[in-house]
Design a protein around this motif. Structure first.
Motif, PDB file in Angstrom:
ATOM      1  N   SER A   1       0.792  -1.224   0.000  1.00  0.00           N
ATOM      2  CA  SER A   1       0.000   0.000   0.000  1.00  0.00           C
ATOM      3  C   SER A   1       0.823   1.272   0.000  1.00  0.00           C
ATOM      4  O   SER A   1       1.944   1.298   0.506  1.00  0.00           O
ATOM      5  CB  SER A   1      -0.932   0.001   1.213  1.00  0.00           C
ATOM      6  OG  SER A   1      -1.775   1.127   1.181  1.00  0.00           O
TER       7      SER A   1
ATOM      8  N   ASN B   1      -9.911   1.987  -9.239  1.00  0.00           N
ATOM      9  CA  ASN B   1     -11.147   2.769  -9.381  1.00  0.00           C
ATOM     10  C   ASN B   1     -11.562   2.872 -10.831  1.00  0.00           C
ATOM     11  O   ASN B   1     -12.728   2.659 -11.173  1.00  0.00           O
ATOM     12  CB  ASN B   1     -10.948   4.184  -8.819  1.00  0.00           C
ATOM     13  CG  ASN B   1     -11.275   4.256  -7.339  1.00  0.00           C
ATOM     14  OD1 ASN B   1     -12.039   3.434  -6.828  1.00  0.00           O
ATOM     15  ND2 ASN B   1     -10.695   5.221  -6.663  1.00  0.00           N
TER      16      ASN B   1
ATOM     17  N   ILE C   1       2.951   5.590  -8.243  1.00  0.00           N
ATOM     18  CA  ILE C   1       2.934   4.220  -8.766  1.00  0.00           C
ATOM     19  C   ILE C   1       3.294   4.258 -10.249  1.00  0.00           C
ATOM     20  O   ILE C   1       2.659   4.992 -11.013  1.00  0.00           O
ATOM     21  CB  ILE C   1       1.515   3.604  -8.595  1.00  0.00           C
ATOM     22  CG1 ILE C   1       1.143   3.537  -7.114  1.00  0.00           C
ATOM     23  CG2 ILE C   1       1.421   2.234  -9.262  1.00  0.00           C
ATOM     24  CD1 ILE C   1      -0.297   3.152  -6.847  1.00  0.00           C
TER      25      ILE C   1
END
Ligand code: F0G
Length: 477
Positions: free
Chosen positions: A159, A269, A347
């Protein structure tokens, strides 16, 4: 026994392998592709009118967590649980007592004016209002429900901070796991988020590397040690995140907006939102789909480059994988690492890249990118609403709308919903560093390293002697 209504399916049309929902998988066993949870809709009692779902909160039983939950009150649209049997589904659901997803689109005039979209047609969907302060709870309740269903004992996630905070909350609160682990890139996580997983008591492992490294290791643990992963490669998690879109439609009285805008990190998402609209459209419950906009940070812009520069498209599943492989090989060779003040989306190897390309195709989507300076300016403007302070990654959506209005892609009269993914309290450094320059030299240096040179919307604290006259002078009253 009758055929199950839900199963897992490889997203690659050339493969299309299917698996039972009882299997714990994060990729296709045959071709390595990502997996969807798919349904035999003909055998699901989907309400004919979406307004039915609102009736659950308006006239439903307030003590029934499945009726108040912003995720599970839409259970017929993610029917991998025994959705028709209250005795069963109430036992099956793993929830923070129905508190996930109490969100709706709201007008924020400060942000509307900043973007140039008309105040009446601009909304933000503030997912920072979830129990752990980010959209992740929508997905985590679904992932934990599946984890419990399959009898998982050890679970983990990699995470940038919000997944781990949410994971820690569900692990602590549900209590059915024997072991739970969080993997983070050492020094790459905002303290608000780190403090949550530490406080919730879950073992936190800092990997000497970044998120992309942590993600790779955790996938290996899933593969080699049977650890249950709750990252967005888990297709059940994304089922929960679809409900963010249902609540947007609900909040617009079931009118479909022209645009839904979200930050792009690991692209969970994006994938979930596209699937939500594609399914509603196929079910005949909506008659048009909104266009999705995904906004990268400049320093973590893989999707932007792949989509806009390399012009890679899903192309009904015939994706040019070679170009993507070459892109990553070049990234490795150059030693290019993601770098942005929006740490949540720092990321470079988004695991859901292919699903995101598919979602962009389904929704005629657009990909934009914004600088850290643009992110922090947008963030400060959103904060001025007094209600919906957000963390840097979230502000990419508002900064992205502004840019697309300037380019004439989004029109001022369009109905636009920008998803704000996490709360301002997650990353106080980003706020103090912007407004209170000079308070903390380490923070000032950090800001410089991210290219933050102006503070247009600064609200600088003032230091004054402990003297009433001087205080009154500063107050200007
Ligand atoms: N916004 C926030 C606040 C996030 O925490 C994340 C992702 C994103 C946006 C990007 O969403 O991955 O679906 O594209 N955070 C993950 C985490 C990676 O570990 O908390 P995405």
């Amino acid at each position: 026994m009758s055929e199950p209504v839900a199963f897992q399916k490889c997203i690659m049309p050339a493969c299309g392998a299917t698996y039972s929902i009882g299997e714990v998988l994060t990729s296709c066993k045959r071709c390595g592709g990502l997996l969807d949870v798919v349904y035999d809709w003909g055998r699901v009692n989907v309400p004919k009118d979406l307004r039915f779902f609102s009736s659950r909160i308006l006239v439903g039983n307030y003590s029934n967590i499945a009726d108040v939950s912003g995720v599970w009150r839409f259970r017929e649209l993610l029917p991998f649980i025994s959705y028709h049997d209250p005795y069963l589904y109430l036992k099956e659901i793993v929830s923070l007592d129905g508190m996930e997803g109490w969100t709706k689109p709201v007008h924020v005039s400060s942000a509307a004016d900043f973007t140039g979209v008309n105040r009446e047609s601009f909304y933000v969907q503030f997912e920072g209002q979830n129990p752990t302060g980010s959209f992740k709870d929508n997905g985590m309740t679904a992932a934990f429900t599946h984890a419990q269903m399959v009898g998982a004992r050890i679970a983990a996630c990699a995470s940038t901070g919000n997944t781990s905070a949410s994971f820690a909350a569900y692990a602590a609160n549900s209590g059915f796991l024997e072991k739970a682990f969080i993997f983070i890139g050492a020094g790459r996580i905002a303290y608000g988020k780190l403090s949550q997983s530490l406080e919730f008591g879950v073992k936190t492992i800092q990997i000497e590397g970044d998120f992309d490294d942590a993600m790779s290791r955790v996938r290996e643990l899933g593969r080699d040690k049977g650890v249950y992963l709750v990252n967005s490669v888990n297709p059940f998690r994304l089922e929960g995140q679809k409900t963010i879109m249902y609540r947007i439609l609900e909040g617009l009285n079931w009118r479909v907006p022209d645009w839904v805008v979200c930050p792009g990190g690991n692209l969970g998402n994006t994938s979930a939102f596209g699937k939500a609209f594609e399914e509603l459209f196929e079910l005949g419950l909506i008659n048009k789909k909104p266009r999705l906009v995904v906004v990268n940070a400049d320093g973590a812009d893989t999707l932007y480059r792949i989509y806009n520069e390399k012009k890679i498209r899903w192309n009904k599943g015939k994706v040019d994988l070679k170009i993507i492989e070459d892109f990553y090989a070049e990234m490795e060779k150059e030693g290019r690492k993601a770098h942005t003040i929006a740490s949540a989306i720092e990321i470079n190897k988004p695991v859901n890249l292919l699903k995101a390309l598919r979602a962009l195709e389904w929704t005629d989507g657009v990909v934009e990118k914004v600088s850290d300076q643009e992110i922090l300016d947008a963030k400060a403007v959103i904060g001025k609403s007094g209600m919906f302070g957000c963390e840097p990654a979230s502000a990419t959506s508002v900064a992205g709308v502004k840019k697309l209005v300037e380019k004439g892609v989004i029109k001022t009269k369009d109905i636009v919903v920008a998803v704000l993914t996490g709360s301002q309290l997650k990353d106080p450094d980003a706020i103090v560093g912007y407004h209170a320059e000079g308070l903390n030299s380490a923070l000032d240096e950090k800001f410089k390293s991210y290219g933050i040179i102006s503070r247009r919307f600064q609200n600088k604290p003032v230091r004054v002697k402990n003297d009433l006259n001087e205080i009154i002078a500063v107050m200007g009253i």
